[in-house]
Design a protein around this motif. Sequence first.
Motif, mmCIF file in Angstrom:
data_model
loop_
_atom_site.group_PDB
_atom_site.id
_atom_site.type_symbol
_atom_site.label_atom_id
_atom_site.label_comp_id
_atom_site.label_asym_id
_atom_site.label_seq_id
_atom_site.Cartn_x
_atom_site.Cartn_y
_atom_site.Cartn_z
ATOM 1 N N THR A 151 3.732 -7.604 -0.823
ATOM 2 C CA THR A 151 4.835 -8.292 -0.149
ATOM 3 C C THR A 151 4.583 -9.794 -0.100
ATOM 4 O O THR A 151 3.449 -10.248 -0.244
ATOM 5 N N PRO A 152 5.636 -10.566 0.130
ATOM 6 C CA PRO A 152 5.439 -11.989 0.440
ATOM 7 C C PRO A 152 4.733 -12.151 1.786
ATOM 8 O O PRO A 152 4.598 -11.193 2.556
ATOM 9 N N ILE A 153 4.307 -13.375 2.076
ATOM 10 C CA ILE A 153 3.693 -13.667 3.374
ATOM 11 C C ILE A 153 4.831 -13.825 4.388
ATOM 12 O O ILE A 153 5.282 -14.923 4.696
ATOM 13 N N ALA A 154 5.315 -12.688 4.865
ATOM 14 C CA ALA A 154 6.489 -12.670 5.742
ATOM 15 C C ALA A 154 6.410 -11.416 6.608
ATOM 16 O O ALA A 154 7.152 -10.447 6.399
ATOM 17 N N GLU A 155 5.518 -11.441 7.596
ATOM 18 C CA GLU A 155 5.225 -10.238 8.383
ATOM 19 C C GLU A 155 6.458 -9.679 9.085
ATOM 20 O O GLU A 155 6.662 -8.461 9.128
ATOM 21 N N ASN A 156 7.274 -10.546 9.660
ATOM 22 C CA ASN A 156 8.466 -10.073 10.362
ATOM 23 C C ASN A 156 9.389 -9.321 9.407
ATOM 24 O O ASN A 156 9.943 -8.263 9.742
ATOM 25 N N SER A 157 9.531 -9.842 8.193
ATOM 26 C CA SER A 157 10.447 -9.233 7.226
ATOM 27 C C SER A 157 9.934 -7.895 6.720
ATOM 28 O O SER A 157 10.664 -6.894 6.734
ATOM 29 N N PHE A 158 8.679 -7.844 6.256
ATOM 30 C CA PHE A 158 8.248 -6.577 5.658
ATOM 31 C C PHE A 158 7.961 -5.510 6.715
ATOM 32 O O PHE A 158 8.055 -4.307 6.432
ATOM 33 N N THR A 159 7.647 -5.907 7.952
ATOM 34 C CA THR A 159 7.524 -4.902 9.013
ATOM 35 C C THR A 159 8.889 -4.317 9.341
ATOM 36 O O THR A 159 9.041 -3.105 9.530
ATOM 37 N N GLY A 160 9.907 -5.175 9.384
ATOM 38 C CA GLY A 160 11.266 -4.681 9.598
ATOM 39 C C GLY A 160 11.710 -3.765 8.477
ATOM 40 O O GLY A 160 12.373 -2.739 8.716
ATOM 41 N N MET A 161 11.357 -4.122 7.246
ATOM 42 C CA MET A 161 11.697 -3.271 6.112
ATOM 43 C C MET A 161 11.025 -1.907 6.241
ATOM 44 O O MET A 161 11.639 -0.864 5.950
ATOM 45 N N ALA A 162 9.774 -1.896 6.697
ATOM 46 C CA ALA A 162 9.052 -0.633 6.858
ATOM 47 C C ALA A 162 9.696 0.234 7.935
ATOM 48 O O ALA A 162 9.814 1.460 7.772
ATOM 49 N N ILE A 163 10.151 -0.385 9.016
ATOM 50 C CA ILE A 163 10.817 0.373 10.075
ATOM 51 C C ILE A 163 12.116 0.981 9.544
ATOM 52 O O ILE A 163 12.423 2.153 9.795
ATOM 53 N N GLY A 164 12.868 0.196 8.782
ATOM 54 C CA GLY A 164 14.085 0.724 8.172
ATOM 55 C C GLY A 164 13.790 1.859 7.215
ATOM 56 O O GLY A 164 14.520 2.865 7.177
ATOM 57 N N ALA A 165 12.705 1.736 6.445
ATOM 58 C CA ALA A 165 12.318 2.805 5.519
ATOM 59 C C ALA A 165 11.958 4.071 6.283
ATOM 60 O O ALA A 165 12.312 5.186 5.874
ATOM 61 N N ALA A 166 11.259 3.906 7.409
ATOM 62 C CA ALA A 166 10.898 5.067 8.226
ATOM 63 C C ALA A 166 12.138 5.755 8.779
ATOM 64 O O ALA A 166 12.199 6.994 8.854
ATOM 65 N N MET A 167 13.149 4.973 9.133
ATOM 66 C CA MET A 167 14.403 5.553 9.655
ATOM 67 C C MET A 167 15.093 6.418 8.615
ATOM 68 O O MET A 167 15.802 7.371 8.963
ATOM 69 N N THR A 168 14.903 6.100 7.332
ATOM 70 C CA THR A 168 15.568 6.862 6.267
ATOM 71 C C THR A 168 14.747 8.066 5.805
ATOM 72 O O THR A 168 15.164 8.779 4.899
ATOM 73 N N GLY A 169 13.561 8.275 6.409
ATOM 74 C CA GLY A 169 12.767 9.458 6.072
ATOM 75 C C GLY A 169 11.499 9.191 5.294
ATOM 76 O O GLY A 169 10.743 10.122 5.012
ATOM 77 N N LEU A 170 11.243 7.932 4.923
ATOM 78 C CA LEU A 170 9.979 7.607 4.265
ATOM 79 C C LEU A 170 8.876 7.461 5.320
ATOM 80 O O LEU A 170 9.147 7.417 6.518
ATOM 81 N N ARG A 171 7.624 7.393 4.847
ATOM 82 C CA ARG A 171 6.481 7.268 5.762
ATOM 83 C C ARG A 171 5.648 6.055 5.352
ATOM 84 O O ARG A 171 4.652 6.175 4.646
ATOM 85 N N PRO A 172 6.071 4.880 5.789
ATOM 86 C CA PRO A 172 5.383 3.659 5.382
ATOM 87 C C PRO A 172 4.079 3.426 6.143
ATOM 88 O O PRO A 172 3.948 3.782 7.312
ATOM 89 N N ILE A 173 3.138 2.815 5.431
ATOM 90 C CA ILE A 173 1.899 2.324 6.026
ATOM 91 C C ILE A 173 1.890 0.818 5.819
ATOM 92 O O ILE A 173 1.837 0.342 4.684
ATOM 93 N N VAL A 174 1.961 0.068 6.902
ATOM 94 C CA VAL A 174 1.911 -1.388 6.823
ATOM 95 C C VAL A 174 0.474 -1.835 7.013
ATOM 96 O O VAL A 174 -0.162 -1.478 8.004
#
Length: 327
Positions: free
Chosen positions: A56-79
């Motif tokens: 990811t880019p150096i953008a913690e707020n963005s990629f953490t938000g993306m991971a939360i959205g991915a989790a909502m859709t049924g994926l299992r992200p590890i940040v």
Amino acid sequence: MSKQFMFDALRQAIDEEMLNNQRVFVLGEDIGHYGGSYKVTKDLHVKYGDLRILDTPIAENSFTGMAIGAAMTGLRPIVEGMNMSFLLLAFNQISNNAGMLRYTSGGNFSIPLVIRGPGGVGRQLGAEHSQRLEAYFQAIPGLKIVACSTPYNAKGLLKSAIRDDNPVIFFEHVLLYNLQEDLPDSEYFLPLDKAEIVREGNELTIITYSRMRYHVTQAVDVLMQEGYNPEVIDLISLKPIDIETVSKSIKKTHKVIIVEECMKTGGIGAELIAQINDHCFDYLDAPVIRLSSQDIPTPYNGTLEKATVIHPQQIIEAAKNLVGIKI
């Protein structure tokens, strides 16, 4: 059984869970081709590709938000937080979204998310890279918080965290990655909500977690040689706290020392004292002793840095004062 470093144990946990479930993926800074700052994801991009080991880019707020959205859709992200201190930039996403969405959606969404990475006081990493964020996150409803302390529990806990349907903040101490331990060849899981009794005793209870487990172990080795018999508990679960195991120990020993690397004001020890008073006040023969880091930014200077955290000799002296000097 085979001897493994802690970073290898964590890597094995991720590898096994990614192999088991195609919905598991990892994202963070430099985790792909570079293999992560502490090599926890080394070479995994070769096996799983750049979309499941996602730089990811150096953008913690963005990629953490993306991971939360991915989790909502049924994926299992590890940040992976390259350093957990950086995740303060994603505090809004973690608190207002990861912790709350299951509740605020009326249970329509679950957030099977793991946020993991190195934290704690290292060796001259400076104030911004030496933060202990467990107390920052402990007040957030909806999160589970785990602090691993050995290669064995690191692997078993991380596998359980990845399979959990709730957001888990998974703390790894920056100075423990090179610990080695024999690990079982067969698959195993450890509970996320249970403390570990490291040593049984009957004279006093010493409660600790993460790197301080080893400072306590050094202190206990000296205390045993002098005739003391302490019980040692590694909390492991910082939220929820396993107050049942803690209470059982206190009802036996009646004396408590808490040893933590967290700051004293508002730290994990402060919450633990409150819960001990709620559940075990009548069993205490003396006030709980709390040994915590100084309430200052961690200095870069090595001598001053050392002075901010607790060391074995302080634990030994506190134990002797609490129990009474043995002659």
